[in-house]
Scaffold this motif. Structure first.
Motif, PDB file in Angstrom:
ATOM      1  N   ASN A 100       0.809  -1.279  -0.090  1.00 43.83           N
ATOM      2  CA  ASN A 100      -0.026  -0.171  -0.012  1.00 43.83           C
ATOM      3  C   ASN A 100       0.897   1.345  -0.028  1.00 43.83           C
ATOM      4  O   ASN A 100       2.162   0.978   0.429  1.00 43.83           O
ATOM      5  N   TRP A 104       2.764  -1.889   4.448  1.00 40.18           N
ATOM      6  CA  TRP A 104       2.643  -3.357   4.228  1.00 40.18           C
ATOM      7  C   TRP A 104       1.463  -3.821   5.053  1.00 40.18           C
ATOM      8  O   TRP A 104       1.240  -3.690   6.239  1.00 40.18           O
ATOM      9  N   SER A 105       0.588  -4.425   4.350  1.00 42.15           N
ATOM     10  CA  SER A 105      -0.487  -5.373   5.137  1.00 42.15           C
ATOM     11  C   SER A 105      -0.069  -6.859   5.116  1.00 42.15           C
ATOM     12  O   SER A 105       0.303  -7.406   3.937  1.00 42.15           O
ATOM     13  N   TYR A 106      -0.306  -7.613   6.181  1.00 42.81           N
ATOM     14  CA  TYR A 106      -0.081  -8.910   6.329  1.00 42.81           C
ATOM     15  C   TYR A 106      -1.221  -9.667   6.771  1.00 42.81           C
ATOM     16  O   TYR A 106      -2.036  -9.154   7.813  1.00 42.81           O
ATOM     17  N   GLU A 107      -1.241 -10.841   6.061  1.00 42.64           N
ATOM     18  CA  GLU A 107      -2.542 -11.629   6.450  1.00 42.64           C
ATOM     19  C   GLU A 107      -2.112 -13.010   6.692  1.00 42.64           C
ATOM     20  O   GLU A 107      -1.365 -13.726   5.713  1.00 42.64           O
ATOM     21  N   LYS A 114      -4.704 -10.496  10.621  1.00 42.59           N
ATOM     22  CA  LYS A 114      -4.395  -9.379   9.718  1.00 42.59           C
ATOM     23  C   LYS A 114      -3.959  -8.165  10.627  1.00 42.59           C
ATOM     24  O   LYS A 114      -4.416  -7.890  11.545  1.00 42.59           O
ATOM     25  N   PHE A 115      -2.878  -7.416  10.120  1.00 43.80           N
ATOM     26  CA  PHE A 115      -2.328  -6.077  10.645  1.00 43.80           C
ATOM     27  C   PHE A 115      -1.692  -5.343   9.652  1.00 43.80           C
ATOM     28  O   PHE A 115      -1.161  -5.990   8.635  1.00 43.80           O
ATOM     29  N   ASN A 116      -1.563  -4.147   9.653  1.00 43.14           N
ATOM     30  CA  ASN A 116      -0.793  -3.236   9.015  1.00 43.14           C
ATOM     31  C   ASN A 116       0.720  -2.985   9.670  1.00 43.14           C
ATOM     32  O   ASN A 116       0.873  -3.014  10.941  1.00 43.14           O
ATOM     33  N   SER A 117       1.433  -2.749   8.846  1.00 42.91           N
ATOM     34  CA  SER A 117       2.973  -2.328   9.225  1.00 42.91           C
ATOM     35  C   SER A 117       3.441  -1.055   9.015  1.00 42.91           C
ATOM     36  O   SER A 117       3.721  -0.859   7.673  1.00 42.91           O
ATOM     37  N   TYR A 118       3.345  -0.185   9.798  1.00 41.28           N
ATOM     38  CA  TYR A 118       3.944   1.138   9.457  1.00 41.28           C
ATOM     39  C   TYR A 118       5.503   1.375   9.983  1.00 41.28           C
ATOM     40  O   TYR A 118       5.663   0.861  10.738  1.00 41.28           O
ATOM     41  N   ASN A 134       4.497  -3.077  13.825  1.00 37.40           N
ATOM     42  CA  ASN A 134       4.081  -4.307  13.846  1.00 37.40           C
ATOM     43  C   ASN A 134       5.069  -5.141  12.917  1.00 37.40           C
ATOM     44  O   ASN A 134       5.162  -4.754  11.578  1.00 37.40           O
TER      45      ASN A 134
END
Length: 221
Positions: A100, A104-107, A114-118, A134
């Motif tokens: 994105n 990054w989004s991880y599933e 599920k979570f986003n990584s900033y 994360n």
């Protein structure tokens, strides 16, 4: 910084990267042997440096056969490694990674996590523009299937220590298999110019034991 890292790859954290390091060493050795052989010939066989020499069928045959033989040797060494790096079977966990702008989004499809990584913007950090809020957590010595795509533009999920550089393309699913053989934290970045904040898309991954991974899964469900 370790001086060895200035002249070689990052320490390998997967079997794939270990194979690539060995392949790199073998190719460098072949190149050094070729250079040394040419230097010896040039210093000992002065007749081959005669500018007035018009034709020499033996020499022409040699410089056609020897390079072909060297290419065959290099192919025989590299093809098995290329095959094993792209082998896609016997994976235990599947992780879907979405690019994105600009995170990054991880599933974890096996565990419904599920979570986003900033990227972290705190003043106190260990590594600048590399740490995230994360991080991606994976179990030690476990085959993983990474599936990658993008929500907007082309990104590229890159983890050099695992020998991974996979493009995340909108409307397309790319996949790669990996297995980490070192417990600890690894860092990577988006290696595709995806926009103004391209340099703020780090990848932070932690390899833990299976027992710790199960605790992490139960905590985040």
């Amino acid at each position: 910084m370790n001086k060895n890292l200035m002249y070689s790859f990052k320490f390998n954290e997967s079997t794939s990267m270990m194979n690539m390091n060995k392949l790199n060493d073998k190719m460098l050795m072949i190149m050094m042997m070729i250079i040394m052989s040419i230097m010896v010939v040039m210093m000992t066989k002065k007749s081959m440096l005669n500018k007035s020499m018009n034709e020499n069928h033996i020499m022409e045959t040699m410089w056609t056969i020897f390079p072909s033989f060297i290419i065959l040797i290099m192919s025989a060494i590299s093809i098995p490694i290329l095959y094993t790096n792209n082998e896609m079977k016997m994976t235990s966990i599947t992780i879907k990674i979405m690019g994105n702008q600009w995170f990054w989004s991880y599933e974890y499809t096996n565990f419904d996590i599920k979570f986003n990584s900033y990227m972290m913007y705190k003043k106190k950090f260990n590594f600048n523009i590399l740490e995230t809020d994360n991080k991606m957590v994976i179990p030690f010595n476990t085959p993983l299937m990474l599936i990658m795509s993008s929500m907007d533009v082309i990104h590229s999920w890159c983890m050099p220590s695992l020998n991974i550089k996979m493009d995340s393309i909108p409307g397309q699913m790319n996949s790669i298999k990996t297995k980490s053989n070192k417990i600890g934290v690894s860092w990577g970045q988006c290696s595709e110019i995806c926009g103004t904040n391209h340099s703020f898309m780090p990848v932070m991954m932690e390899t833990v034991t299976m027992k710790e991974f199960i605790k992490w899964v139960n905590k985040n469900k």
